[in-house]
Design a protein around this motif. Structure first.
Motif, short mmCIF file in Angstrom:
data_model
loop_
_atom_site.label_atom_id
_atom_site.label_comp_id
_atom_site.label_asym_id
_atom_site.label_seq_id
_atom_site.Cartn_x
_atom_site.Cartn_y
_atom_site.Cartn_z
N ARG A 78 0.91 -1.22 0.04
CA ARG A 78 -0.08 0.04 -0.16
C ARG A 78 1.00 1.10 0.01
O ARG A 78 0.57 2.18 -0.81
CB ARG A 78 -0.92 0.00 1.29
CG ARG A 78 -1.73 1.34 1.26
CD ARG A 78 -2.33 1.32 2.59
NE ARG A 78 -3.36 2.49 2.72
CZ ARG A 78 -2.87 3.78 2.90
NH1 ARG A 78 -1.69 4.10 3.28
NH2 ARG A 78 -3.74 4.81 3.07
N HIS A 111 -9.08 -4.90 -0.84
CA HIS A 111 -8.84 -3.57 -0.26
C HIS A 111 -8.65 -2.54 -1.47
O HIS A 111 -8.09 -2.83 -2.48
CB HIS A 111 -7.85 -3.43 0.72
CG HIS A 111 -7.85 -4.19 1.99
ND1 HIS A 111 -8.48 -3.80 2.96
CD2 HIS A 111 -7.55 -5.36 2.22
CE1 HIS A 111 -8.48 -4.74 3.89
NE2 HIS A 111 -7.92 -5.86 3.35
N LEU A 145 -8.60 2.17 4.35
CA LEU A 145 -8.61 2.02 3.02
C LEU A 145 -9.97 2.39 2.26
O LEU A 145 -10.96 2.05 3.09
CB LEU A 145 -8.12 0.95 2.51
CG LEU A 145 -6.71 0.33 3.05
CD1 LEU A 145 -6.79 -1.27 2.38
CD2 LEU A 145 -5.84 1.12 2.52
#
Length: 569
Positions: free
Chosen positions: A374, A538, A568
């Motif tokens: 991420r 996600h 998220l």
């Protein structure tokens, strides 16, 4: 000072009507040649023999020349089928033509396409020796193919390599013109011979090209021959084609004539692709980027070796030039109240089927946990979907469906240009120790790309056409690089998967399994964004360029500590 904002605002619109990068192919064979190449790769020579015989019977010299080139290129590294053909049909005129092409290819493989100053004396000696030994083969091709201009085009190339006297060239050209006074391949080779860098002059080259074009029938692709001369001339005057001794008005007139000729052909017409590629370069050299963009749309996926091979890898240069034209047009479009002109054509080819090109499907496996992934992907400015993979890695895909309708492309995404997930992988893997393996499906073809620290380490393709299967050496080299990235000692199972033919999706899974990696999502290759249906997915929302930088550089104390993932979207 407003050039960059204008480019960022309008760049995406310049891509309308252009096929994606991944679908562009250099010197793509037509369906008939693909079938023959596929059969030959499997050891069957009969389809190639039948195809060549058809062109001879029909006196379709342009296709005959293209097919002989394609078959010779295959035979350069896969010779068994050609040997069987020779054993079964000695004296076959079609075999003789392919063999003649192959002799020239053998010589140039030794010399390479590098400039003369980069070729060793030993290479030159071997190059000339192969050409000298090849003369009987070429003469046999000419003797067995009376009325065929293609052997004389090959003989001109042979004479160029041996610095043959001018009267030899004149004889070859005259004999070829007797067979077909308007054969494109013969005249294109003659333009190269007459170029100043070879054995002629600018004046003689242009006079020949213009004369041949004027004598060609209305609408003939030979009418585009002067554009080949413009390319040869421009290479000698890199400051621009208006900077040399030839009058600018003359060059401009030839380019305009090329535009008119191009308009007489349908978008994507293979007969026009040869001169259209030269036309695109001439327009770029002339500072007419908007017109060049429209020509790139007309070319579609049909890039050609020349003129682009003069500047480097032909496919890479074609895409680079196309990208540069788009950026230039975007920069010149006013920020407010301006818009990029809509394509004058409905799509990248003249058929309804080709006008709708499927978007590439791509999924990447990153060798890092979701938290690390991420943080790495924030800088891309692209909405992405993440799914934890067995073994601690993370599957990633671009998620355009999660963006609000009509939302503009992010700044970072625009700066990155096209290329989708593979190009993004080169960005978000930079500075990281873990590997990124990207699987892509485009049309019927599957490709695999391995990135580490922003660098493409290995790439492989499973083409729909089995004739494109790599050699054992090529596959082993790629498999070794893949195995090393994942600590696999024995690369042979990976090599076997890379050389698989038939079901490319199955071989892709075999490659992942041989590397000890989790298999790709079941929906990959069948529907876009297959991770959307995977439990635990996600979304990382697209950030602005500056917000992405800020979040990427933020410390763990900024809400990312304590073992819980930041929220998220």
């Amino acid at each position: 000072m407003f050039a960059l904002p204008r480019m960022l605002r309008h760049f995406a619109a310049t891509g309308e009507g252009l096929p994606p990068d991944g679908s562009v192919e250099v010197d793509a064979p037509d369906s008939a040649l693909r079938t023959a190449l596929s059969a030959a790769r499997s050891g069957a020579w009969e389809p190639a023999a039948e195809l060549m015989a058809q062109t001879r019977t029909a006196q379709d010299w342009d296709r005959r020349g293209q097919y002989s080139v394609g078959l010779a290129e295959l035979a350069l590294h896969h010779t068994g089928w050609l040997g069987d053909w020779r054993q079964e049909r000695p004296g076959d005129p079609d075999l003789a033509l392919v063999a003649a092409e192959l002799e020239i290819d053998h010589a140039w493989e030794i010399r390479t396409a590098a400039r003369a100053r980069h070729v060793s004396q030993e290479q030159f000696q071997a190059f000339r020796a192969v050409l000298c030994d090849a003369e009987p083969v070429l003469r046999t091709a000419a003797d067995l193919n009376p009325g065929d201009p293609v052997p004389w085009r090959i003989l001109i190339a042979h004479g160029m390599g041996l610095s043959a006297p001018r009267e030899v060239f004149d004889e070859y050209l005259a004999r070829g013109r007797e067979a077909d006074p308007h054969h494109v391949g013969l005249h294109t080779r003659a333009v190269q011979y007459l170029a100043q860098k070879w054995y002629g002059s600018h004046a003689e080259m242009f006079e020949f090209a213009e004369s041949a074009a004027a004598a060609a029938p209305e609408g003939s692709p030979l009418r585009g021959l002067p554009l080949h001369a413009v390319t040869e001339y421009a290479l000698e005057h890199e400051a621009g084609i208006g900077q040399g001794p030839v009058a600018w008005s003359r060059i401009e007139g030839l380019v305009e004539a090329g535009m008119e000729l191009s308009a007489a052909y349908e978008p994507g017409d293979r007969r026009a692709a040869g001169f259209r590629n030269h036309l695109a370069l001439a327009l770029i050299r002339s500072g007419r980027e908007a017109d060049a963009l429209e020509v790139f749309r007309l070319i579609g996926t049909d890039a050609r070796t020349f003129p682009w091979a003069y500047l480097g890898d032909p496919r890479e240069i074609f895409l680079l030039m196309r990208q540069g034209v788009r950026a230039h047009v975007a920069r010149r479009t006013p920020y407010f109240g301006g818009s990029v002109p809509a394509p004058a054509i409905g799509g990248p080819s003249g058929t309804a089927e080709a006008a709708i090109l499927p978007a590439a499907m791509a999924v990447a496996l990153l060798g890092a946990p979701l938290r690390d992934v991420r943080e790495a992907i924030l800088i891309t400015g692209t909405t992405m979907r993440l799914v934890p993979a067995p073994g601690g890695g993370t599957f990633v895909e671009i998620a355009p469906s999660a963006d609000p309708p009509g939302r503009r492309k992010g700044m970072r995404g625009t700066l990155l240009g096209e290329g989708g997930l593979p190009r993004l992988a080169g960005t978000f893997s930079r500075g990281e120790k873990w590997p990124v393996l990207v699987a892509v499906k485009e049309g019927a073809d599957y490709t695999l790309h391995l990135y580490r620290d922003g660098r493409l380490v290995a790439a492989h393709a499973w083409w729909a056409d089995p004739a494109e299967m790599p050699t054992q050496e090529e596959a082993a080299e790629r498999a070794t690089a893949l195995a090393a990235a994942y600590g696999v000692v024995d690369h042979r199972p990976v090599t076997a998967a890379l050389r698989g033919t038939g079901d490319a999706r199955k071989h892709l899974d075999e490659a992942f399994a041989a590397l000890g990696l989790p298999l790709l999502p079941a929906g990959f290759g069948h529907r876009p964004e297959p991770l959307a249906e995977v439990p635990g997915a996600h979304l990382v929302e697209r950030r602005s360029f500056f917000r992405a930088i800020k979040e990427s550089l933020s410390s763990e104390g900024d809400g990312a500590s304590g073992g819980e993932l930041p929220p998220l979207s």
